[in-house]
Design an enzyme around this catalytic site. Structure first.
Site, PDB file in Angstrom:
ATOM      1  N   HIS A  34       7.056  -8.681   0.467  1.00  0.00           N
ATOM      2  CA  HIS A  34       8.313  -7.946   0.634  1.00  0.00           C
ATOM      3  C   HIS A  34       7.951  -6.484   0.868  1.00  0.00           C
ATOM      4  O   HIS A  34       7.012  -5.968   0.248  1.00  0.00           O
ATOM      5  CB  HIS A  34       9.175  -7.997  -0.642  1.00  0.00           C
ATOM      6  CG  HIS A  34      10.021  -9.214  -0.795  1.00  0.00           C
ATOM      7  ND1 HIS A  34      10.208  -9.834  -2.018  1.00  0.00           N
ATOM      8  CD2 HIS A  34      10.783  -9.911   0.096  1.00  0.00           C
ATOM      9  CE1 HIS A  34      11.035 -10.856  -1.870  1.00  0.00           C
ATOM     10  NE2 HIS A  34      11.385 -10.930  -0.594  1.00  0.00           N
ATOM     11  N   CYS A  92      11.925  -4.471  -7.940  1.00  0.00           N
ATOM     12  CA  CYS A  92      12.489  -5.803  -7.655  1.00  0.00           C
ATOM     13  C   CYS A  92      13.571  -6.192  -8.660  1.00  0.00           C
ATOM     14  O   CYS A  92      14.454  -6.993  -8.339  1.00  0.00           O
ATOM     15  CB  CYS A  92      11.415  -6.884  -7.744  1.00  0.00           C
ATOM     16  SG  CYS A  92       9.994  -6.640  -6.718  1.00  0.00           S
TER      17      CYS A  92
HETATM   18  N1  ARG Z   1       9.457 -14.711  -7.145  1.00  0.00           N
HETATM   19  C1  ARG Z   1      10.260 -13.888  -6.322  1.00  0.00           C
HETATM   20  C2  ARG Z   1      10.116 -14.310  -4.872  1.00  0.00           C
HETATM   21  O1  ARG Z   1       9.025 -14.649  -4.484  1.00  0.00           O
HETATM   22  C3  ARG Z   1       9.909 -12.443  -6.512  1.00  0.00           C
HETATM   23  C4  ARG Z   1      10.816 -11.504  -5.781  1.00  0.00           C
HETATM   24  C5  ARG Z   1      10.424 -10.076  -5.911  1.00  0.00           C
HETATM   25  N2  ARG Z   1      11.399  -9.253  -5.320  1.00  0.00           N
HETATM   26  C6  ARG Z   1      11.163  -8.173  -4.540  1.00  0.00           C
HETATM   27  N3  ARG Z   1      12.168  -7.462  -4.156  1.00  0.00           N
HETATM   28  N4  ARG Z   1       9.948  -7.893  -4.110  1.00  0.00           N
HETATM   29  O2  ARG Z   1      11.041 -14.313  -4.114  1.00  0.00           O
END
Ligand code: ARG
Length: 275
Positions: A166, A260
């Site tokens: 991300h 996050c």
């Molecule tokens: N386990 C989640 C996923 O893989 C973690 C999300 C983390 N969120 C972020 N905005 N980076 O989607």
């Protein structure tokens, strides 16, 4: 800072590693529930001390990643472009986020087409430009359409390292002209785009990027990150910011950290329509 700072969070009642959708997650490395609750509460308390109001989306059993509210939507003024999750394991979150955003008076807009889009996890304003991470979770064409819908310029950045899946794991706008980033998460073109469009870039070393140094919550001059990012904190201090660390290891197990776990409902600090 400002009394109008509104941050959306989701208590970790049902948080855990129930599946694997990024390289950080292993169902064999479970979270310690009590510890996760403690870490989440400490982050919440810290944000309250910055003057932020914390709004909560109710936790839902079977949706462990609902805690990562950054992925709910991208916020622009009173509009929220709702996420369309790439992985089926997270798609059940969309209706909960929609209801919650609507209850906060935001105009919820569907992501155009059938593109996947993971909200502020992959789309961050720095000044008037929306920087958009694509390839792992969000689709570049969809992000351009979102830009057209909102009437803002989108600069796409390809994410090349699966650990930084991300955009908010490797890029964090601090103000309309300053941002933290981890150069190794981008290709040469992406690095050039960032260098050309963000006047002050603060690079972090890989060792701190792995500690989610870039996944910071910015409220005014306060910058909250996971613990274990001393070099970034020294750089931030030199530039007039007030860095604060708090342990978030239980959330790193799912591939997330401070940023996050939050979504600025009033818009991120670095968007120029706030300033
Ligand atoms: N386990 C989640 C996923 O893989 C973690 C999300 C983390 N969120 C972020 N905005 N980076 O989607």
């Amino acid at each position: 800072m400002s009394s109008s700072t509104h941050i959306l969070m989701c208590p970790p009642d049902h948080y855990g590693i129930h599946y694997e959708i990024n390289p950080w997650m292993s169902t064999e490395r479970q979270t310690d529930h009590g510890e996760a609750v403690k870490q989440w509460q400490k982050l919440r308390e810290l944000l309250v001390t910055t003057g932020a109001t914390i709004d909560e989306v109710p936790p839902v059993e079977g949706l462990p990643d609902l805690v990562f509210t950054a992925n709910a939507a991208v916020i622009f003024q009173r509009q929220a472009v709702l996420a369309r999750f790439k992985h089926s394991q997270r798609q059940g979150e969309e209706s909960h986020f929609r209801r919650c955003l609507e209850s906060h008076g935001l105009e919820v807009i569907e992501t155009p087409g059938d593109f996947s889009f993971e909200g502020a996890g992959d789309a961050l304003f720095c000044g008037e430009t929306l920087f958009a991470g694509y390839r792992m979770r969000s689709d570049a064409t969809g992000q351009q359409e979102i830009g057209a819908l909102l009437g803002v310029r989108v600069l796409p950045l390809e994410l090349v390292d699966p650990y930084y899946y991300h955009l908010d794991t490797c890029f964090c706008p601090l103000s309309p002209n300053e941002a933290i980033y981890f150069p190794g998460a981008f290709d040469e073109y992406g690095r050039r785009v960032l260098e050309e469009h963000v006047p002050h870039l603060i690079p972090v070393e890989e060792i701190e990027a792995r500690r989610f140094a870039c996944n910071a919550v910015v409220v005014g001059k306060t910058v909250v990150t996971n613990h274990g990012c001393p070099c970034l904190h020294a750089d931030l201090q030199d530039r007039g910011y007030a860095p604060v660390e708090t342990p978030l290891d239980e959330f790193v197990k799912a591939g997330g950290s401070a940023k996050c776990l939050t979504l600025r409902l009033d818009g991120e600090e670095a968007t120029d329509w706030k300033n």
